[in-house]
Design an enzyme around this catalytic site. Structure first.
Site, PDB file in Angstrom:
ATOM      1  N   THR A  38       0.892  -1.195   0.171  1.00 18.53           N
ATOM      2  CA  THR A  38      -0.018   0.017  -0.004  1.00 18.53           C
ATOM      3  C   THR A  38       0.933   1.233   0.074  1.00 18.53           C
ATOM      4  O   THR A  38       2.037   1.108   0.606  1.00 18.53           O
ATOM      5  CB  THR A  38      -0.814   0.016   1.196  1.00 18.53           C
ATOM      6  OG1 THR A  38      -1.760  -1.123   1.077  1.00 18.53           O
ATOM      7  CG2 THR A  38      -1.693   1.199   1.276  1.00 18.53           C
ATOM      8  N   GLY A  39       0.459   2.266  -0.606  1.00 17.15           N
ATOM      9  CA  GLY A  39       1.208   3.435  -0.968  1.00 17.15           C
ATOM     10  C   GLY A  39       1.423   3.962  -1.921  1.00 17.15           C
ATOM     11  O   GLY A  39       1.073   3.298  -3.124  1.00 17.15           O
ATOM     12  N   ASP A  57       6.219  -4.184  -1.550  1.00 27.21           N
ATOM     13  CA  ASP A  57       5.596  -3.021  -0.723  1.00 27.21           C
ATOM     14  C   ASP A  57       6.627  -2.043  -0.678  1.00 27.21           C
ATOM     15  O   ASP A  57       7.827  -2.153  -0.755  1.00 27.21           O
ATOM     16  CB  ASP A  57       5.187  -3.610   0.648  1.00 27.21           C
ATOM     17  CG  ASP A  57       4.102  -2.699   1.142  1.00 27.21           C
ATOM     18  OD1 ASP A  57       3.668  -3.039   2.256  1.00 27.21           O
ATOM     19  OD2 ASP A  57       3.930  -1.659   0.799  1.00 27.21           O
ATOM     20  N   GLU A  65      -0.017  -5.173   5.941  1.00 28.49           N
ATOM     21  CA  GLU A  65       1.014  -5.293   5.312  1.00 28.49           C
ATOM     22  C   GLU A  65       2.080  -6.239   6.105  1.00 28.49           C
ATOM     23  O   GLU A  65       2.933  -6.999   5.638  1.00 28.49           O
ATOM     24  CB  GLU A  65       1.817  -3.666   5.382  1.00 28.49           C
ATOM     25  CG  GLU A  65       0.934  -2.911   4.355  1.00 28.49           C
ATOM     26  CD  GLU A  65       1.583  -1.486   4.507  1.00 28.49           C
ATOM     27  OE1 GLU A  65       2.190  -1.175   5.419  1.00 28.49           O
ATOM     28  OE2 GLU A  65       1.742  -0.765   3.302  1.00 28.49           O
TER      29      GLU A  65
HETATM   30  O1  DER Z   1       2.078   2.853   4.702  1.00 20.55           O
HETATM   31  C1  DER Z   1       2.955   2.176   4.186  1.00 20.55           C
HETATM   32  O2  DER Z   1       3.845   1.351   4.892  1.00 20.55           O
HETATM   33  C2  DER Z   1       3.410   2.478   2.769  1.00 20.55           C
HETATM   34  O3  DER Z   1       4.223   1.579   2.099  1.00 20.55           O
HETATM   35  C3  DER Z   1       4.397   3.681   2.977  1.00 20.55           C
HETATM   36  O4  DER Z   1       5.322   3.363   4.073  1.00 20.55           O
HETATM   37  C4  DER Z   1       5.280   4.182   1.599  1.00 20.55           C
HETATM   38  O5  DER Z   1       4.307   5.062   1.210  1.00 20.55           O
HETATM   39  P1  DER Z   1       5.006   5.462  -0.262  1.00 20.55           P
HETATM   40  O6  DER Z   1       5.230   4.648  -1.336  1.00 20.55           O
HETATM   41  O7  DER Z   1       3.603   6.367  -0.495  1.00 20.55           O
HETATM   42  O8  DER Z   1       6.106   6.554   0.398  1.00 20.55           O
END
Ligand code: DER
Length: 232
Positions: A28-29, A84, A106
């Site tokens: 996620t992200g 991730d 996650e």
């Molecule tokens: O919430 C999370 O763990 C996401 O992976 C974050 O750590 C990284 O988000 P980004 O790719 O938008 O910087």
């Protein structure tokens, strides 16, 4: 932007690890979102048969949008690979995650994988974890008491900061996919990540913390000029 380009090239590189027949955990992200889009493209172009386990409702929605076969972790039982993002990565590949408030699913999905690959831009690589506030998932019941217990605990640990804050979503407290709250721990520097990760989860009311210790196997670092580096 260069940061977006860096995230994209890291995401695209990580998709090369996905093989036909794999069960893949989707992070996620914003970096993970690039990966999901690239994966959708590769699956379409190469006719890969993979099953995907998302780590948040928003990743699940994006995965379905790009045509991936989304299943639950219970259906998959175990995963071949999880890709991730991260908020910070140190030299031992320990991570701070949870900037996107998805750390609980996650961590469960990453732990249930034969291999975890983290995709980042170079700004995430640090000497010592802790400049990024450490997310902590807590149940809503008595969260203010939990917050006080965490602050008390921090006094006795090898960390520099002491303050914690409730993660807001606009004017209201944020609720995670599981209906929990996130406390962000402003520690500045974490001397002993293993100790902190263990101790935090002993506090009643704490569900999980954003320290990923001995979980990440490979880091893919992207750069704004299109270069990408693999660290195993
Ligand atoms: O919430 C999370 O763990 C996401 O992976 C974050 O750590 C990284 O988000 P980004 O790719 O938008 O910087």
């Amino acid at each position: 932007s260069p940061i977006d380009k860096a995230k994209f090239v890291a995401a695209k590189k990580a998709v090369e690890f996905v093989e036909d027949g794999m069960r893949v955990g989707l992070g996620t992200g914003s970096t993970a979102a690039w990966m999901v889009r690239c994966l959708g493209e590769v699956v379409r172009e190469e006719g890969l048969r993979i099953r995907a386990v998302p780590t948040s409702a928003r990743t699940a929605a994006l995965a379905r949008d790009v045509g991936l076969d989304v299943i639950s972790l219970d259906e998959a039982r175990w995963l071949d690979l999880t890709i991730d993002g991260a908020d910070e990565v140190d030299h031992e590949f320990n991570l701070i995650k949870g900037g996107g408030a998805a750390l609980l699913q996650e961590k469960i999905v990453a732990t249930a994988s034969d291999r975890m690959v983290v995709i980042t831009d170079a700004s995430k690589e640090v000497e010592t974890l802790g400049a990024f506030p450490l997310p902590l998932e807590v149940i809503p019941f008595g969260w203010q008491t939990t917050k006080a217990l965490v602050e008390e605990m921090l006094d006795s640990l090898d960390v520099m900061g002491r303050t914690t804050s409730l993660r807001m979503n606009g004017a209201a407290p944020l609720f995670t996919d599981e209906g929990n709250h996130i406390l962000d721990l402003h520690l500045n520097r974490i001397g002993n990540v293993r100790q902190l990760a263990m101790v935090l989860n002993q506090i009643p009311g704490v569900v999980e913390n954003g320290l990923f210790v001995d979980i990440c196997d490979t880091v893919v670092v992207g750069y704004g000029d299109g270069r990408v580096q693999l660290r195993d």
